[in-house]
Design an enzyme around this catalytic site. Structure first.
Site, PDB file in Angstrom:
ATOM      1  N   LYS A   9     -25.676  54.963  19.097  1.00 34.48           N
ATOM      2  CA  LYS A   9     -26.888  55.762  18.913  1.00 34.48           C
ATOM      3  C   LYS A   9     -27.950  55.404  19.967  1.00 34.48           C
ATOM      4  O   LYS A   9     -27.822  54.389  20.659  1.00 34.48           O
ATOM      5  CB  LYS A   9     -27.419  55.544  17.493  1.00 34.48           C
ATOM      6  CG  LYS A   9     -26.476  56.057  16.394  1.00 34.48           C
ATOM      7  CD  LYS A   9     -27.109  55.888  15.010  1.00 34.48           C
ATOM      8  CE  LYS A   9     -26.182  56.369  13.904  1.00 34.48           C
ATOM      9  NZ  LYS A   9     -26.844  56.288  12.571  1.00 34.48           N
ATOM     10  N   PHE A  57     -33.597  62.676   4.513  1.00 40.08           N
ATOM     11  CA  PHE A  57     -33.689  61.995   5.818  1.00 40.08           C
ATOM     12  C   PHE A  57     -33.135  62.825   6.974  1.00 40.08           C
ATOM     13  O   PHE A  57     -33.138  62.379   8.113  1.00 40.08           O
ATOM     14  CB  PHE A  57     -32.994  60.632   5.753  1.00 40.08           C
ATOM     15  CG  PHE A  57     -31.523  60.695   5.376  1.00 40.08           C
ATOM     16  CD1 PHE A  57     -30.546  60.933   6.332  1.00 40.08           C
ATOM     17  CD2 PHE A  57     -31.123  60.511   4.057  1.00 40.08           C
ATOM     18  CE1 PHE A  57     -29.198  60.989   5.985  1.00 40.08           C
ATOM     19  CE2 PHE A  57     -29.777  60.564   3.693  1.00 40.08           C
ATOM     20  CZ  PHE A  57     -28.809  60.808   4.669  1.00 40.08           C
ATOM     21  N   ARG A  85     -15.173  51.342  10.519  1.00 44.36           N
ATOM     22  CA  ARG A  85     -16.234  51.317   9.496  1.00 44.36           C
ATOM     23  C   ARG A  85     -16.501  49.881   9.036  1.00 44.36           C
ATOM     24  O   ARG A  85     -17.649  49.494   8.815  1.00 44.36           O
ATOM     25  CB  ARG A  85     -15.850  52.184   8.287  1.00 44.36           C
ATOM     26  CG  ARG A  85     -15.655  53.651   8.587  1.00 44.36           C
ATOM     27  CD  ARG A  85     -16.903  54.473   8.608  1.00 44.36           C
ATOM     28  NE  ARG A  85     -17.724  54.385   7.426  1.00 44.36           N
ATOM     29  CZ  ARG A  85     -18.885  55.039   7.287  1.00 44.36           C
ATOM     30  NH1 ARG A  85     -19.344  55.812   8.266  1.00 44.36           N
ATOM     31  NH2 ARG A  85     -19.590  54.916   6.203  1.00 44.36           N
ATOM     32  N   THR A  91     -24.354  51.019   5.957  1.00 49.68           N
ATOM     33  CA  THR A  91     -25.372  51.855   6.609  1.00 49.68           C
ATOM     34  C   THR A  91     -26.700  51.120   6.802  1.00 49.68           C
ATOM     35  O   THR A  91     -27.330  51.233   7.853  1.00 49.68           O
ATOM     36  CB  THR A  91     -25.604  53.116   5.742  1.00 49.68           C
ATOM     37  OG1 THR A  91     -24.329  53.690   5.441  1.00 49.68           O
ATOM     38  CG2 THR A  91     -26.460  54.126   6.463  1.00 49.68           C
ATOM     39  N   ARG A 102     -23.836  46.161  12.424  1.00 46.93           N
ATOM     40  CA  ARG A 102     -25.149  46.544  11.891  1.00 46.93           C
ATOM     41  C   ARG A 102     -25.913  45.345  11.334  1.00 46.93           C
ATOM     42  O   ARG A 102     -27.134  45.255  11.493  1.00 46.93           O
ATOM     43  CB  ARG A 102     -24.968  47.631  10.828  1.00 46.93           C
ATOM     44  CG  ARG A 102     -24.698  49.000  11.459  1.00 46.93           C
ATOM     45  CD  ARG A 102     -24.208  49.986  10.440  1.00 46.93           C
ATOM     46  NE  ARG A 102     -24.277  51.370  10.902  1.00 46.93           N
ATOM     47  CZ  ARG A 102     -23.787  52.409  10.218  1.00 46.93           C
ATOM     48  NH1 ARG A 102     -23.183  52.193   9.062  1.00 46.93           N
ATOM     49  NH2 ARG A 102     -23.887  53.635  10.692  1.00 46.93           N
ATOM     50  N   GLU A 126     -15.314  65.808  14.157  1.00 45.56           N
ATOM     51  CA  GLU A 126     -16.316  65.189  15.024  1.00 45.56           C
ATOM     52  C   GLU A 126     -15.785  65.001  16.446  1.00 45.56           C
ATOM     53  O   GLU A 126     -16.513  65.235  17.408  1.00 45.56           O
ATOM     54  CB  GLU A 126     -16.755  63.845  14.429  1.00 45.56           C
ATOM     55  CG  GLU A 126     -17.525  64.011  13.123  1.00 45.56           C
ATOM     56  CD  GLU A 126     -17.812  62.695  12.400  1.00 45.56           C
ATOM     57  OE1 GLU A 126     -18.306  62.753  11.270  1.00 45.56           O
ATOM     58  OE2 GLU A 126     -17.540  61.613  12.977  1.00 45.56           O
TER      59      GLU A 126
HETATM   60  N1  UDP Z   1     -29.657  57.498   6.939  1.00 47.30           N
HETATM   61  C1  UDP Z   1     -31.011  57.310   6.727  1.00 47.30           C
HETATM   62  N2  UDP Z   1     -31.453  57.160   5.435  1.00 47.30           N
HETATM   63  C2  UDP Z   1     -30.610  57.160   4.357  1.00 47.30           C
HETATM   64  C3  UDP Z   1     -29.229  57.345   4.584  1.00 47.30           C
HETATM   65  C4  UDP Z   1     -28.787  57.510   5.891  1.00 47.30           C
HETATM   66  O1  UDP Z   1     -31.794  57.300   7.668  1.00 47.30           O
HETATM   67  O2  UDP Z   1     -31.066  57.002   3.219  1.00 47.30           O
HETATM   68  C5  UDP Z   1     -29.170  57.690   8.309  1.00 47.30           C
HETATM   69  C6  UDP Z   1     -28.476  56.430   8.832  1.00 47.30           C
HETATM   70  O3  UDP Z   1     -28.901  56.223  10.170  1.00 47.30           O
HETATM   71  C7  UDP Z   1     -27.010  56.768   8.764  1.00 47.30           C
HETATM   72  C8  UDP Z   1     -27.001  58.273   8.943  1.00 47.30           C
HETATM   73  O4  UDP Z   1     -28.216  58.721   8.350  1.00 47.30           O
HETATM   74  O5  UDP Z   1     -26.257  56.080   9.740  1.00 47.30           O
HETATM   75  C9  UDP Z   1     -25.841  58.983   8.293  1.00 47.30           C
HETATM   76  O6  UDP Z   1     -25.772  58.609   6.933  1.00 47.30           O
HETATM   77  P1  UDP Z   1     -24.389  58.166   6.274  1.00 47.30           P
HETATM   78  O7  UDP Z   1     -24.620  58.081   4.803  1.00 47.30           O
HETATM   79  O8  UDP Z   1     -23.318  59.080   6.740  1.00 47.30           O
HETATM   80  O9  UDP Z   1     -24.179  56.676   6.810  1.00 47.30           O
HETATM   81  P2  UDP Z   1     -23.106  56.080   7.853  1.00 47.30           P
HETATM   82  O10 UDP Z   1     -21.836  56.873   7.681  1.00 47.30           O
HETATM   83  O11 UDP Z   1     -23.687  56.210   9.229  1.00 47.30           O
HETATM   84  O12 UDP Z   1     -22.952  54.654   7.451  1.00 47.30           O
HETATM   85 MG    MG Z   2     -21.509  58.941   7.745  1.00 44.16          MG
END
Ligand code: UDP
Ligand code: MG
Length: 150
Positions: A9, A57, A85, A91, A102, A126
């Site tokens: 990112k 968000f 993952r 996340t 992370r 994707e």
């Molecule tokens: N995100 C956020 N707030 C939230 C949940 C997600 O800002 O409450 C953002 C975060 O940067 C995340 C992205 O949205 O990486 C996509 O969300 P996802 O649940 O798909 O998480 P990921 O798969 O990236 O772990």
């Molecule tokens: Mg995701």
């Protein structure tokens, strides 16, 4: 063999962590089979994050992911999706397990450095948003060709 899409990112690129992030994934045994740097536009970001359209968000997420250059890559390996993952961590960097990208390098939910596909269906979708089929390296085919010079 499975393929997955990752994005370093804008925070990862800006903080000069792209090499470190990709290196951690290579160390897990994942192979880079496609790689490019680009800045996502709103349309691409909305398609990539389509599952989150209705989330509170969503707007901030699109704004952030389009805010600067990113690195997109396709990684291949056994259980590439799960393996990626796991290496990324949860996340929220504050909740991610120590040793994950992370947890070790991320700052907050928005600035969590990396995207990774979460299922085979999403990985396929994707990958096709960022790469044409001919941009993916086919190891068996291409490496044989290089070694024999044909
Ligand atoms: N995100 C956020 N707030 C939230 C949940 C997600 O800002 O409450 C953002 C975060 O940067 C995340 C992205 O949205 O990486 C996509 O969300 P996802 O649940 O798909 O998480 P990921 O798969 O990236 O772990
Ligand atoms: Mg995701």
């Amino acid at each position: 063999m499975e393929k997955t899409l990752i994005l370093v990112k804008p925070d990862g690129v800006q903080r000069c962590l792209a090499g470190k992030i990709i290196s951690r994934l290579e160390r897990r045994g994942l192979k880079i089979i496609a790689l490019k740097m680009l800045q996502m536009d709103r349309a691409l970001a909305e398609r990539h994050y389509a599952v989150h359209t209705d989330k509170p968000f969503f707007n901030d997420l699109v704004k952030f992911i389009t805010s600067g250059p990113i690195i997109a890559a396709v990684l291949e390996g056994e259980k590439a999706i799960e393996s990626t993952r796991q290496t990324m961590g949860a996340t929220d960097p504050k909740k991610a397990a120590p040793g994950t990208i992370r947890a070790d390098l991320g700052i907050d939910m928005e600035h969590n450095l990396i995207h990774g596909s979460d299922s085979p269906e999403n990985a396929q979708k994707e990958i096709s948003l960022f790469f044409k089929p001919e941009e993916l390296l086919n190891y068996t085919r291409d490496i044989d060709r290089w070694l024999t010079g044909s």
